[in-house]
Write a protein that holds these residues in place. Structure first.
Motif, PDB file in Angstrom:
ATOM      1  N   LEU A  34      69.752 -17.384  30.538  1.00  0.00           N
ATOM      2  CA  LEU A  34      69.991 -16.056  31.104  1.00  0.00           C
ATOM      3  C   LEU A  34      70.629 -15.145  30.069  1.00  0.00           C
ATOM      4  CD1 LEU A  34      71.571 -17.570  34.295  1.00  0.00           C
ATOM      5  CD2 LEU A  34      69.292 -16.579  34.185  1.00  0.00           C
ATOM      6  N   SER A  35      70.577 -13.840  30.337  1.00  0.00           N
ATOM      7  CA  SER A  35      71.244 -12.902  29.451  1.00  0.00           C
ATOM      8  C   SER A  35      72.743 -13.214  29.409  1.00  0.00           C
ATOM      9  CB  SER A  35      70.995 -11.466  29.921  1.00  0.00           C
ATOM     10  OG  SER A  35      71.489 -11.283  31.239  1.00  0.00           O
ATOM     11  N   GLY A  36      73.378 -12.768  28.348  1.00  0.00           N
ATOM     12  CA  GLY A  36      74.795 -13.092  28.179  1.00  0.00           C
ATOM     13  C   GLY A  36      74.948 -14.561  27.838  1.00  0.00           C
ATOM     14  N   GLN A  37      75.916 -15.215  28.428  1.00  0.00           N
ATOM     15  CA  GLN A  37      76.164 -16.627  28.158  1.00  0.00           C
ATOM     16  C   GLN A  37      75.689 -17.522  29.294  1.00  0.00           C
ATOM     17  OE1 GLN A  37      80.244 -17.280  27.038  1.00  0.00           O
ATOM     18  NE2 GLN A  37      80.276 -15.500  25.703  1.00  0.00           N
ATOM     19  N   GLY A  38      74.808 -17.014  30.136  1.00  0.00           N
ATOM     20  CA  GLY A  38      74.377 -17.767  31.305  1.00  0.00           C
ATOM     21  C   GLY A  38      73.371 -18.855  30.998  1.00  0.00           C
ATOM     22  N   HIS A  39      73.580 -19.996  31.619  1.00  0.00           N
ATOM     23  CA  HIS A  39      72.673 -21.140  31.488  1.00  0.00           C
ATOM     24  C   HIS A  39      72.770 -21.963  32.769  1.00  0.00           C
ATOM     25  CE1 HIS A  39      71.638 -25.312  30.464  1.00  0.00           C
ATOM     26  NE2 HIS A  39      70.678 -24.721  29.800  1.00  0.00           N
ATOM     27  N   ILE A  40      71.597 -22.398  33.264  1.00  0.00           N
ATOM     28  CA  ILE A  40      71.554 -23.256  34.442  1.00  0.00           C
ATOM     29  C   ILE A  40      70.592 -24.399  34.153  1.00  0.00           C
ATOM     30  CG2 ILE A  40      70.963 -23.421  36.898  1.00  0.00           C
ATOM     31  CD1 ILE A  40      71.415 -20.325  36.982  1.00  0.00           C
ATOM     32  N   GLY A  41      70.998 -25.615  34.477  1.00  0.00           N
ATOM     33  CA  GLY A  41      70.124 -26.779  34.384  1.00  0.00           C
ATOM     34  C   GLY A  41      69.908 -27.345  35.778  1.00  0.00           C
ATOM     35  N   LEU A  42      68.651 -27.592  36.149  1.00  0.00           N
ATOM     36  CA  LEU A  42      68.317 -28.116  37.474  1.00  0.00           C
ATOM     37  C   LEU A  42      67.507 -29.397  37.340  1.00  0.00           C
ATOM     38  CD1 LEU A  42      66.956 -24.796  39.054  1.00  0.00           C
ATOM     39  CD2 LEU A  42      69.248 -25.753  39.331  1.00  0.00           C
ATOM     40  N   THR A  43      67.795 -30.375  38.191  1.00  0.00           N
ATOM     41  CA  THR A  43      66.975 -31.580  38.281  1.00  0.00           C
ATOM     42  C   THR A  43      66.495 -31.719  39.719  1.00  0.00           C
ATOM     43  OG1 THR A  43      68.872 -32.999  38.737  1.00  0.00           O
ATOM     44  CG2 THR A  43      68.253 -32.743  36.423  1.00  0.00           C
ATOM     45  N   ASP A  44      65.604 -32.668  39.961  1.00  0.00           N
ATOM     46  CA  ASP A  44      65.113 -32.897  41.327  1.00  0.00           C
ATOM     47  C   ASP A  44      66.263 -33.274  42.239  1.00  0.00           C
ATOM     48  OD1 ASP A  44      62.369 -32.426  41.151  1.00  0.00           O
ATOM     49  OD2 ASP A  44      62.003 -34.394  40.297  1.00  0.00           O
ATOM     50  N   PRO A  45      66.232 -32.949  43.493  1.00  0.00           N
ATOM     51  CA  PRO A  45      65.248 -32.124  44.189  1.00  0.00           C
ATOM     52  C   PRO A  45      65.651 -30.651  44.187  1.00  0.00           C
ATOM     53  CG  PRO A  45      66.683 -33.117  45.802  1.00  0.00           C
ATOM     54  CD  PRO A  45      67.159 -33.581  44.437  1.00  0.00           C
ATOM     55  N   VAL A  46      64.677 -29.782  43.944  1.00  0.00           N
ATOM     56  CA  VAL A  46      64.871 -28.339  44.051  1.00  0.00           C
ATOM     57  C   VAL A  46      63.992 -27.867  45.202  1.00  0.00           C
ATOM     58  CG1 VAL A  46      64.625 -26.113  42.899  1.00  0.00           C
ATOM     59  CG2 VAL A  46      65.372 -28.110  41.598  1.00  0.00           C
ATOM     60  N   ARG A  47      64.530 -26.971  45.981  1.00  0.00           N
ATOM     61  CA  ARG A  47      63.808 -26.455  47.143  1.00  0.00           C
ATOM     62  C   ARG A  47      63.645 -24.952  47.021  1.00  0.00           C
ATOM     63  NH1 ARG A  47      66.331 -30.936  48.370  1.00  0.00           N
ATOM     64  NH2 ARG A  47      65.565 -32.284  50.034  1.00  0.00           N
ATOM     65  N   GLU A  48      62.489 -24.467  47.456  1.00  0.00           N
ATOM     66  CA  GLU A  48      62.262 -23.033  47.508  1.00  0.00           C
ATOM     67  C   GLU A  48      62.633 -22.598  48.915  1.00  0.00           C
ATOM     68  OE1 GLU A  48      58.662 -19.892  46.751  1.00  0.00           O
ATOM     69  OE2 GLU A  48      58.460 -21.912  45.968  1.00  0.00           O
ATOM     70  N   GLY A  49      63.720 -21.867  49.026  1.00  0.00           N
ATOM     71  CA  GLY A  49      64.276 -21.512  50.327  1.00  0.00           C
ATOM     72  C   GLY A  49      65.584 -22.254  50.515  1.00  0.00           C
ATOM     73  N   GLY A  50      65.951 -22.502  51.738  1.00  0.00           N
ATOM     74  CA  GLY A  50      67.218 -23.148  52.052  1.00  0.00           C
ATOM     75  C   GLY A  50      67.197 -24.652  51.858  1.00  0.00           C
ATOM     76  N   PRO A  51      68.357 -25.294  52.036  1.00  0.00           N
ATOM     77  CA  PRO A  51      68.468 -26.739  51.820  1.00  0.00           C
ATOM     78  C   PRO A  51      67.620 -27.571  52.773  1.00  0.00           C
ATOM     79  CG  PRO A  51      70.563 -25.818  52.576  1.00  0.00           C
ATOM     80  CD  PRO A  51      69.624 -24.682  52.382  1.00  0.00           C
ATOM     81  N   PHE A 110      66.816 -14.981  42.994  1.00  0.00           N
ATOM     82  CA  PHE A 110      66.224 -14.103  41.994  1.00  0.00           C
ATOM     83  C   PHE A 110      65.316 -13.148  42.762  1.00  0.00           C
ATOM     84  CE2 PHE A 110      66.887 -18.179  39.983  1.00  0.00           C
ATOM     85  CZ  PHE A 110      67.344 -17.890  38.709  1.00  0.00           C
ATOM     86  N   GLY A 111      65.776 -11.956  43.097  1.00  0.00           N
ATOM     87  CA  GLY A 111      64.951 -11.049  43.888  1.00  0.00           C
ATOM     88  C   GLY A 111      64.605 -11.685  45.227  1.00  0.00           C
ATOM     89  N   ALA A 112      63.299 -11.870  45.485  1.00  0.00           N
ATOM     90  CA  ALA A 112      62.853 -12.454  46.752  1.00  0.00           C
ATOM     91  C   ALA A 112      62.794 -13.981  46.723  1.00  0.00           C
ATOM     92  CB  ALA A 112      61.473 -11.906  47.119  1.00  0.00           C
ATOM     93  N   LEU A 113      63.020 -14.587  45.571  1.00  0.00           N
ATOM     94  CA  LEU A 113      62.934 -16.039  45.418  1.00  0.00           C
ATOM     95  C   LEU A 113      64.317 -16.676  45.527  1.00  0.00           C
ATOM     96  CD1 LEU A 113      61.278 -18.611  44.663  1.00  0.00           C
ATOM     97  CD2 LEU A 113      61.794 -18.055  42.273  1.00  0.00           C
ATOM     98  N   THR A 114      64.481 -17.593  46.481  1.00  0.00           N
ATOM     99  CA  THR A 114      65.729 -18.340  46.626  1.00  0.00           C
ATOM    100  C   THR A 114      65.445 -19.809  46.347  1.00  0.00           C
ATOM    101  OG1 THR A 114      66.650 -16.803  48.238  1.00  0.00           O
ATOM    102  CG2 THR A 114      67.585 -19.014  48.208  1.00  0.00           C
ATOM    103  N   LEU A 115      66.266 -20.402  45.475  1.00  0.00           N
ATOM    104  CA  LEU A 115      66.159 -21.820  45.143  1.00  0.00           C
ATOM    105  C   LEU A 115      67.450 -22.513  45.538  1.00  0.00           C
ATOM    106  CD1 LEU A 115      64.695 -21.609  41.522  1.00  0.00           C
ATOM    107  CD2 LEU A 115      63.441 -21.916  43.663  1.00  0.00           C
ATOM    108  N   THR A 116      67.329 -23.739  46.043  1.00  0.00           N
ATOM    109  CA  THR A 116      68.504 -24.564  46.299  1.00  0.00           C
ATOM    110  C   THR A 116      68.331 -25.893  45.593  1.00  0.00           C
ATOM    111  OG1 THR A 116      67.577 -25.396  48.367  1.00  0.00           O
ATOM    112  CG2 THR A 116      69.072 -23.527  48.541  1.00  0.00           C
TER     113      THR A 116
END
Length: 127
Positions: A33-50, A89-95
């Motif tokens: 991400l811009s600035g110092q932002g960083h995110i690492g994701l592993t399984d399971p990732v969901r599109e929408g809520g948990p 991210f806008g209209a996209l939600t990840l959990t």
């Protein structure tokens, strides 16, 4: 402060950061991400809520990669006491929920970090 509060303080530093690069590898998905932002994701990732079904990481990459062209920003980021990370991210939600055996996500912002979701959902917060 409690680990969840400390983690959310760091995650708030990601709000407004634009997605610049998405990397996919054997360790999961890395979001730069811009600035110092960083995110690492592993399984399971969901599109929408948990409660939504898990989505393969390659599908997550295909959803996120076009957002880099438009430099879409994170509009919300937080973690609940069970260790579930929610990113919008806008209209996209990840959990990304915690895992019983593995670290499931990490995050760093200009407010500190990393925040690491340890096995079982415990949060390790470094400032």
């Amino acid at each position: 402060m409690a680990p969840t509060q400390d983690a959310n303080e760091i995650l708030q530093g990601l709000v407004g950061a634009s997605l610049e690069q998405v990397c996919f590898g054997q360790d999961g998905v890395q979001l730069h991400l811009s600035g110092q932002g960083h995110i690492g994701l592993t399984d399971p990732v969901r599109e929408g809520g948990p409660e939504a079904p898990a989505v393969p990481l390659l599908v997550i990459v295909s959803r996120l990669a076009p957002l880099t062209l438009d430099q879409v920003s994170i509009s919300a980021a937080d973690v609940d006491p069970a260790g579930t990370l929610t990113l919008t991210f806008g209209a996209l939600t990840l959990t990304c929920s915690s895992d019983d055996a593995y670290e499931s996500w990490t995050a760093t912002s200009d407010r500190g970090g990393p925040v690491i979701c340890l096995p079982g959902g415990e949060l390790a917060v470094f400032e």
